[in-house]
Design a protein around this motif. Structure first.
Motif, PDB file in Angstrom:
ATOM      1  N   GLU A 191     -20.794 -28.028 -13.342  1.00 33.83           N
ATOM      2  CA  GLU A 191     -21.886 -27.909 -12.382  1.00 33.83           C
ATOM      3  C   GLU A 191     -21.575 -28.630 -11.081  1.00 33.83           C
ATOM      4  N   ILE A 192     -21.842 -27.960  -9.971  1.00 32.41           N
ATOM      5  CA  ILE A 192     -21.765 -28.608  -8.665  1.00 32.41           C
ATOM      6  C   ILE A 192     -23.076 -29.368  -8.474  1.00 32.41           C
ATOM      7  N   VAL A 193     -23.019 -30.674  -8.597  1.00 28.58           N
ATOM      8  CA  VAL A 193     -24.254 -31.462  -8.615  1.00 28.58           C
ATOM      9  C   VAL A 193     -24.622 -31.999  -7.244  1.00 28.58           C
ATOM     10  N   SER A 194     -23.740 -31.799  -6.263  1.00 25.04           N
ATOM     11  CA  SER A 194     -24.037 -32.283  -4.921  1.00 25.04           C
ATOM     12  C   SER A 194     -23.737 -31.181  -3.924  1.00 25.04           C
ATOM     13  N   ASP A 195     -24.773 -30.691  -3.250  1.00 27.67           N
ATOM     14  CA  ASP A 195     -24.600 -29.619  -2.274  1.00 27.67           C
ATOM     15  C   ASP A 195     -24.062 -30.131  -0.943  1.00 27.67           C
ATOM     16  N   THR A 196     -24.379 -31.385  -0.614  1.00 21.11           N
ATOM     17  CA  THR A 196     -23.912 -31.973   0.641  1.00 21.11           C
ATOM     18  C   THR A 196     -22.912 -33.063   0.301  1.00 21.11           C
ATOM     19  N   VAL A 197     -21.649 -32.689   0.275  1.00 16.91           N
ATOM     20  CA  VAL A 197     -20.596 -33.601  -0.160  1.00 16.91           C
ATOM     21  C   VAL A 197     -20.044 -34.371   1.036  1.00 16.91           C
ATOM     22  N   ASP A 198     -19.989 -35.680   0.889  1.00 22.16           N
ATOM     23  CA  ASP A 198     -19.418 -36.541   1.921  1.00 22.16           C
ATOM     24  C   ASP A 198     -17.999 -36.903   1.502  1.00 22.16           C
ATOM     25  N   LEU A 199     -17.026 -36.307   2.185  1.00 25.37           N
ATOM     26  CA  LEU A 199     -15.627 -36.590   1.869  1.00 25.37           C
ATOM     27  C   LEU A 199     -15.100 -37.807   2.614  1.00 25.37           C
ATOM     28  N   GLY A 200     -15.883 -38.308   3.554  1.00 28.75           N
ATOM     29  CA  GLY A 200     -15.507 -39.549   4.208  1.00 28.75           C
ATOM     30  C   GLY A 200     -14.618 -39.421   5.421  1.00 28.75           C
ATOM     31  N   GLY A 201     -14.355 -38.207   5.862  1.00 32.45           N
ATOM     32  CA  GLY A 201     -13.489 -38.060   7.028  1.00 32.45           C
ATOM     33  C   GLY A 201     -13.658 -36.705   7.668  1.00 32.45           C
ATOM     34  N   ASN A 202     -13.560 -36.665   8.976  1.00 30.20           N
ATOM     35  CA  ASN A 202     -13.705 -35.421   9.720  1.00 30.20           C
ATOM     36  C   ASN A 202     -12.314 -34.886  10.025  1.00 30.20           C
ATOM     37  N   MET A 203     -11.868 -33.949   9.198  1.00 31.66           N
ATOM     38  CA  MET A 203     -10.538 -33.371   9.395  1.00 31.66           C
ATOM     39  C   MET A 203     -10.532 -31.965   8.827  1.00 31.66           C
ATOM     40  N   PRO A 204      -9.575 -31.122   9.227  1.00 32.83           N
ATOM     41  CA  PRO A 204      -9.484 -29.785   8.636  1.00 32.83           C
ATOM     42  C   PRO A 204      -9.282 -29.868   7.128  1.00 32.83           C
ATOM     43  N   GLU A 205      -9.798 -28.888   6.400  1.00 30.12           N
ATOM     44  CA  GLU A 205      -9.685 -28.894   4.944  1.00 30.12           C
ATOM     45  C   GLU A 205      -8.238 -28.975   4.475  1.00 30.12           C
ATOM     46  N   GLY A 206      -7.331 -28.418   5.266  1.00 24.69           N
ATOM     47  CA  GLY A 206      -5.933 -28.361   4.846  1.00 24.69           C
ATOM     48  C   GLY A 206      -5.117 -29.587   5.183  1.00 24.69           C
ATOM     49  N   ASP A 207      -5.742 -30.612   5.773  1.00 28.07           N
ATOM     50  CA  ASP A 207      -4.998 -31.813   6.161  1.00 28.07           C
ATOM     51  C   ASP A 207      -5.188 -32.950   5.150  1.00 28.07           C
ATOM     52  N   TRP A 208      -4.392 -33.998   5.332  1.00 30.06           N
ATOM     53  CA  TRP A 208      -4.431 -35.188   4.461  1.00 30.06           C
ATOM     54  C   TRP A 208      -4.064 -36.362   5.368  1.00 30.06           C
ATOM     55  N   HIS A 209      -5.068 -37.034   5.963  1.00 33.13           N
ATOM     56  CA  HIS A 209      -4.821 -37.989   7.041  1.00 33.13           C
ATOM     57  C   HIS A 209      -4.650 -39.431   6.589  1.00 33.13           C
ATOM     58  N   GLN A 210      -5.108 -39.763   5.403  1.00 32.13           N
ATOM     59  CA  GLN A 210      -4.972 -41.141   4.935  1.00 32.13           C
ATOM     60  C   GLN A 210      -4.459 -41.145   3.501  1.00 32.13           C
ATOM     61  N   TYR A 211      -4.130 -42.312   3.012  1.00 30.77           N
ATOM     62  CA  TYR A 211      -3.503 -42.458   1.703  1.00 30.77           C
ATOM     63  C   TYR A 211      -4.285 -41.703   0.623  1.00 30.77           C
ATOM     64  N   GLY A 212      -5.605 -41.871   0.588  1.00 34.11           N
ATOM     65  CA  GLY A 212      -6.448 -41.156  -0.378  1.00 34.11           C
ATOM     66  C   GLY A 212      -7.083 -39.924   0.221  1.00 34.11           C
ATOM     67  N   ARG A 213      -6.477 -39.368   1.238  1.00 34.91           N
ATOM     68  CA  ARG A 213      -6.877 -38.228   2.081  1.00 34.91           C
ATOM     69  C   ARG A 213      -7.840 -38.636   3.177  1.00 34.91           C
ATOM     70  N   THR A 214      -8.901 -39.364   2.824  1.00 34.48           N
ATOM     71  CA  THR A 214      -9.835 -39.889   3.820  1.00 34.48           C
ATOM     72  C   THR A 214     -10.010 -41.380   3.549  1.00 34.48           C
ATOM     73  N   PRO A 215     -10.736 -42.088   4.411  1.00 33.61           N
ATOM     74  CA  PRO A 215     -10.971 -43.518   4.142  1.00 33.61           C
ATOM     75  C   PRO A 215     -11.734 -43.784   2.852  1.00 33.61           C
ATOM     76  N   TYR A 216     -12.336 -42.733   2.254  1.00 38.07           N
ATOM     77  CA  TYR A 216     -13.062 -42.907   0.997  1.00 38.07           C
ATOM     78  C   TYR A 216     -12.125 -43.031  -0.209  1.00 38.07           C
ATOM     79  N   GLY A 217     -10.879 -42.632  -0.048  1.00 36.48           N
ATOM     80  CA  GLY A 217      -9.920 -42.780  -1.134  1.00 36.48           C
ATOM     81  C   GLY A 217     -10.214 -41.930  -2.357  1.00 36.48           C
ATOM     82  N   GLN A 218     -10.792 -40.746  -2.157  1.00 35.28           N
ATOM     83  CA  GLN A 218     -11.167 -39.904  -3.301  1.00 35.28           C
ATOM     84  C   GLN A 218      -9.974 -39.173  -3.913  1.00 35.28           C
ATOM     85  N   ARG A 219      -8.900 -38.984  -3.136  1.00 33.53           N
ATOM     86  CA  ARG A 219      -7.755 -38.186  -3.579  1.00 33.53           C
ATOM     87  C   ARG A 219      -8.211 -36.783  -4.013  1.00 33.53           C
ATOM     88  N   TYR A 220      -9.167 -36.269  -3.235  1.00 36.26           N
ATOM     89  CA  TYR A 220      -9.757 -34.963  -3.528  1.00 36.26           C
ATOM     90  C   TYR A 220      -9.516 -34.042  -2.340  1.00 36.26           C
TER      91      TYR A 220
END
Length: 780
Positions: free
Chosen positions: A150-179
């Motif tokens: 189930e997608i339990v969150s409709d408004t997902v905060d990935l922690g960074g403003n970047m194109p979906e295809g990029d990976w700008h920080q170690y965990g992709r965004t400053p949130y470190g989700q590795r998602y």
């Protein structure tokens, strides 16, 4: 002749088991080995007398051993095998014609027959083989189940403003989700992945390198370019589509035998919003080095950005109380947030009491000017340290990666322990407060907002090793900004990242007492309700490839001091389990913020530590100064410590497998949904057999919106893909070297998705060294 030689073998086995069995029994262990020894000795005597009753007695030994083994550990093949392997082989040997023909049922041998004893032994062996075959189909230690789709969150905060295809920080965004939100690669097509390109950096491990020379880098991807670093601190830019080198920068960090680690987990990327596109250094890559520098490079061409700090270089030794050469450096990428670049540093564990400060410093990302410093020895004063003054020496440091939430204005720092790790006498109140904790600091001022300690009075090197992962979590009280903090002891702290208060409950449990004279232990220790901490070890958990090394491990286990998790260090020698290698290490976990689930790789290896009085420590130059294994000198302290993994005479873990898993958990409920053995012994056994035992590893996973997790890390040389929902392995690719790094994924303008891993090996775990960057994609 065959019978005589066989009798001698049984005699020797009986003698060896007898000596070891008596020793084990005196220590309070199992009496089985004494009984087995007596059986072997009597069988040897009967064989010398050429009596067929030897077969009957041996049949009883086979049946008795089988019953004892099942009573101890159930139907686990990997634990049954060492208990019965030698006995089964010898049983089959006794049934061969050249043994049976020479035996009789009477002393005279006249008219005698060995048919009945042979039949008894045959039945016993067949029963044991049936049980062995059945146990191969069982895995009593795995957890099977599924995570919610189930997608339990409709408004997902990935922690960074970047194109979906990029990976700008170690965990992709400053949130470190590795998602990654990419989903071209799915559970249905991932098995079709193939190599798109391979690049070799040219930075290889040298004979004069320290043992801990490792490739642990996660590449960054910005538009059409990948950015990586190498163990000797080269920064490299690659074309994301082809893997061709765009530029390479050598920091010339040199060699220093005093360094404990020679690695680089990643670089940091920044785009100056005030710069004109195409302007020199409008986009930058920041490279940390093993000689305590931070270098700003133009992302376009690798040239030094001279406007930053001292002609492009920030000297991190400034303000340190001692000469930091070889003893202080940054192995992890700094955090870029709120116009600052924020960095901690690694210190050499257990070298000396005169270690560098663990200060966390924030610098203006454009100029390199110091904005604030948080020194846990002086935590309330965060204004820049005046010239001529020094930070608190030997304070808890942050060698891993931090996370940041610019909306809340906070950075989340994982902290380690004060050196020496195993000695707690004389620690200051601030050390006691901040060791082995997660600290939230104000991004603009460095002032502390909250602290959550994961170990009280840490005597076991239980640093918080991994980047905290930030994810919003649905609770009965609404959506809460959450933080997931993996620890070496296997607990996952799921906290409200605004306050540090638990979302998933944490309780205090009683802990062992009895520290050495002059020290103390905490009467209780925290544990999260979401934990991968293993149950305490017992004698039945000891392992070996045969009954002989298993017996040695049982003896060694009982010689050590062990009272469960947090057994204090001792002069006798203590067992540390979970070990300081960690259930989780710097690879951390990956989190899907839409489903609010996590994927991780728990590892289980027991360690030992034995304190050595200073008078008994060999002079400098004899033994190591400090490391994960061997003699750690702790210069200036009353004790050194000898530490390392708890292994058998053959160098294999003394505890039974599995030693490594993949696992999935629901962050809303705190429940572990599934847990499966991960990895084979192909690259760590004398014979390259792909037995899926479940092996240790170091590295981290990623998750994609396609429902796939990717992970290398294990001590066999593979990159693997898993179904996040149930943990089933979907695909694997053989790597040319150890894959002890965290992979990443990206896409290009044409929508094609790639998965990239750096395969270069790991010095401590002994995987094959190399210098490979490999990209995989689906066929056209």
């Amino acid at each position: 002749m065959a019978i005589t030689l066989t009798a001698l073998v049984f005699l020797l086995i009986g003698a060896a088991l007898g000596v070891g069995g008596v020793w084990l029994a005196v220590l309070g262990g199992s009496w089985y080995y004494i009984i087995a020894a007596l059986a072997f000795l009597v069988v040897a005597f009967l064989l010398f007398r050429r009596r067929s009753s030897a077969l009957l007695l041996y049949a009883l030994l086979v049946v008795g051993t089988l019953g004892w083994a099942i009573w101890e550990i159930g139907f686990d093949w990997w634990q049954l095998a060492p208990r019965g392997g030698v006995i089964m082989i010898l049983g089959l040997w006794l049934l061969t014609p050249w043994i049976r023909r020479g035996l009789s049922s009477s002393a005279s041998g006249a008219g005698s027959s060995s048919a009945v004893p042979a039949l008894s032994l045959s039945v016993a062996v067949v029963v044991a083989l049936v049980v062995a075959g059945y146990s191969m189909t069982q895995d009593p230690l795995q957890i099977t189940g599924e995570l919610s789709r189930e997608i339990v969150s409709d408004t997902v905060d990935l922690g960074g403003n970047m194109p979906e295809g990029d990976w700008h920080q170690y965990g992709r965004t400053p949130y470190g989700q590795r998602y990654s939100p990419l989903k071209q690669i799915t559970t249905e097509n991932v098995d079709k992945l193939q190599v798109a390109w391979t690049y070799q950096t040219g930075d290889v491990k040298l004979p004069e390198d320290v043992g801990e020379t490792t490739y642990q880098v996660t590449p960054l991807k910005v538009r059409d370019t990948l950015f990586i670093c190498t163990p000797h601190n080269w920064a490299i830019a690659l074309d994301a589509a082809t893997g061709k080198e765009k530029w390479k920068f050598d920091s010339n960090s040199g060699m220093n035998p005093d360094r404990q680690h020679q690695t680089c987990r990643g670089v940091s990327y920044y785009a100056d919003p005030a710069a004109t596109p195409g302007q020199p250094c409008a986009e930058r890559v920041y490279l940390p080095t093993s000689d305590a520098r931070l270098i700003a490079l133009d992302a376009a061409n690798g040239q030094i950005c001279s406007s930053f700090a001292d002609k492009g270089t920030l000297h991190l030794e400034k303000g340190m109380p001692y000469n930091p050469a070889g003893y202080y450096y940054s192995t992890s990428p700094p955090v870029v947030a709120a116009g600052k670049i924020i960095i901690g540093g690694a210190v050499n564990d257990n070298y000396s009491t005169k270690e560098q400060s663990g200060v966390i410093r924030a610098f203006d990302i454009n100029t390199g000017a110091l904005v604030w410093n948080w020194d846990s020895g002086n935590p309330d004063v965060t204004t820049p340290l005046p010239d001529g003054q020094t930070y608190t020496h030997n304070s808890p440091n942050s060698w891993s990666v931090s996370s940041a939430d610019e909306k809340l204005g906070l950075i989340y720092v994982p902290l380690g322990n004060q050196t020496p790790d195993q000695l707690g006498a004389g620690r200051s109140a601030n050390v006691e407060k901040f060791s082995s904790s997660i600290v939230a600091l104000d991004l603009n001022t460095g002032q502390m907002r909250w602290v959550r300690q994961t170990v009280h009075h840490d005597l076991w090197d239980m640093d918080v090793p991994a980047q905290p992962t930030l994810v919003d979590i649905n609770t009965v009280n609404g959506t809460v900004p959450g933080l997931v903090g993996p620890t070496k002891q296997g607990d996952l702290y799921v906290l409200d990242r605004r306050t540090g208060e638990p979302i998933i409950p944490i309780k205090e449990i009683p802990a062992p007492t009895g520290a050495i004279e002059g020290d103390f232990t905490s009467p209780t220790q925290p544990i999260s309700d979401l934990t991968f901490s293993p149950p305490p070890l017992t004698g039945k958990d000891m392992w070996g490839v045969s009954m002989f090394d298993q017996l040695v491990c049982r003896i060694e286990f009982l010689k050590l001091r062990y009272e469960g998790r947090y057994t204090p260090p001792s002069l006798q020698g203590s067992l540390v389990y979970p070990g300081n290698f960690g259930v989780f290490n710097w690879g951390g976990v990956a989190v899907d913020p839409e489903r609010q689930i996590m994927f991780g790789m728990p590892t289980y290896l027991a360690f030992t530590s034995r304190l050595v009085p200073r008078a008994d420590v060999p002079p400098p130059g004899v033994g190591t100064k400090g490391s994960e294994q061997g003699l750690n000198r702790n210069e200036g302290a009353p004790y050194a410590v000898v530490m390392g993994p708890f292994v058998s005479p053959l160098g294999l873990p003394c505890q039974s497998p599995p030693w490594g898993y993949v696992a999935g958990a629901d962050l809303r409920t705190g429940k572990i949904a599934w847990k499966h053995r991960n990895g084979t012994v192909r690259d760590s056994s004398p014979v390259p057999l792909p037995f899926k035992v479940g092996v240790p590893g170091i590295g981290g996973p990623i998750i994609t919106a396609g429902g796939v997790a990717f992970l290398g890390a294990a001590v066999d040389d593979y990159l693997r893909a898993y179904n996040v929902t149930d943990g089933k392995q979907l695909w694997e690719a053989r790597l040319p070297a150890g894959g002890q790094s965290t992979p990443m994924t990206f896409s290009l303008d044409d929508g094609k998705q790639y998965v990239v891993i750096v395969a270069g090996g790991h010095g401590s775990v002994g995987t094959k060294p190399g210098d490979y960057v490999i990209a995989y994609t689906l066929p056209k």
